[in-house]
Design an enzyme around this catalytic site. Structure first.
Site, mmCIF file in Angstrom:
data_model
loop_
_atom_site.group_PDB
_atom_site.id
_atom_site.type_symbol
_atom_site.label_atom_id
_atom_site.label_comp_id
_atom_site.label_asym_id
_atom_site.label_seq_id
_atom_site.Cartn_x
_atom_site.Cartn_y
_atom_site.Cartn_z
ATOM 1 C CD GLU A 133 -2.824 1.327 2.363
ATOM 2 O OE1 GLU A 133 -3.732 2.165 2.340
ATOM 3 O OE2 GLU A 133 -2.628 0.578 3.329
ATOM 4 C CE LYS B 215 -6.438 -0.066 1.473
ATOM 5 N NZ LYS B 215 -6.940 -0.513 2.789
#
Length: 301
Positions: A178, A215
């Protein structure tokens, strides 16, 4: 266990639905409780605070609407992973409802340098990964942030993300990387373009059978990450809500093919602790339905 792993991987790579991010940690817990209608001062210690947030999370994951029919997976904070729901470990409770358990592993962010915030060191990560695997956790998530379109800063972020991902994969878990481009970044579009290039370069360099999930912030340019979603090393690309409202995030997500949601605040925003169980589940179910729609039903940009 091997069969379970195959089933979970199939769900994460091709299932229709989204990921619930239930991983608020120490620094963001008071804000999450306040949004839930529990004012600061309602607890006398960190343990009481964590007990309250655990009650909230258990109420969410045991609600009738929270099942694998629309929620593919849930990302947990370490204390939630170690807790129980209905007398069983939370990861077990999740999978009994068809929801794949993931664990947030990062320990927060360093101070900003070169336009980015790298992750702080993660001492004891191997032991944590082993414990998570033993509890039935399928994968992990690690977050760092990008504010400026600095090629060197973004390259450092991606390098660190892939280094940690290699450690996670070696433990037999599926890593979610992420590297969040902040939606208030004054150079957001340029930063996203650089990030895409850096991620693609690192994906192409992977060896063996390593796969990752990504992500990412819903991009300024619709379908910017579609090419990454189609990469053979990428199990799934998921989107963070990043400060957008649920309606904004779901509408923007619908313009991005091959990208599903992994929302936190946008999922939980309307839930309040004083709601009776029927109202709570109806409110949660409406949020789940809206986010599911943005993840599954795509539109032209």
């Amino acid at each position: 266990m091997a069969d379970t792993h195959v089933v979970m991987m199939a769900q994460m790579t091709s299932g229709a639905g989204f990921i619930a991010a239930l991983d608020q940690s120490g620094g963001s817990t008071p804000g999450a409780l306040k949004a839930y209608g529990v004012p600061e001062g309602s607890w006398g210690s960190d343990e009481e605070m964590y007990g309250l947030i655990h009650q909230m999370r258990v109420r969410i994951v045991t609600a009738p609407s929270f099942t694998g029919a629309k929620v593919l997976a849930a990302i947990l904070f370490e204390r939630t992973m170690d807790g129980e729901a209905g007398g069983v470990p939370v990861p077990t409770a999740l999978w009994s409802r068809g929801v794949v358990p993931f664990l947030k592993i990062d320990k927060g962010l360093e101070d900003e340098a070169d336009g980015v915030q790298l992750m702080k060191p993660m001492p004891g990560l191997d032991a944590l990964l082993a414990r998570a695997g033993g509890l039935g956790v399928f994968g992990t998530k690690e977050r760092s942030t990008i504010r400026l379109a600095s090629r060197s800063g973004i390259a450092a972020i991606v390098e660190q993300q892939f280094e940690v991902a290699a450690q996670v994969a070696a433990a037999g878990l599926l890593p979610i990387l992420e590297p969040e481009v902040l939606i208030k970044s004054p150079e957001r579009g340029d930063a996203e373009a650089i990030l895409k290039e850096e991620i693609a370069r690192r994906l192409d360099a992977l060896t063996g059978d390593t796969r990752v999930m990504l992500k990412l912030t819903i991009p300024v340019e619709a379908d910017l990450y579609a090419e990454l979603a189609g990469h053979h090393r990428v199990a799934r690309v998921v989107a963070l809500s990043g400060g957008f409202t649920r309606s904004e995030a779901s509408a923007e997500l619908a313009k991005n093919h091959g990208m599903i949601a992994s929302f936190s605040r946008a999922l939980l925003a309307d839930l309040r602790h004083e709601m009776d169980d029927a109202t709570f589940d109806r409110t949660l179910g409406a949020a789940i339905a809206e986010i599911y729609h943005g993840s599954v039903v795509k539109v032209a940009a």
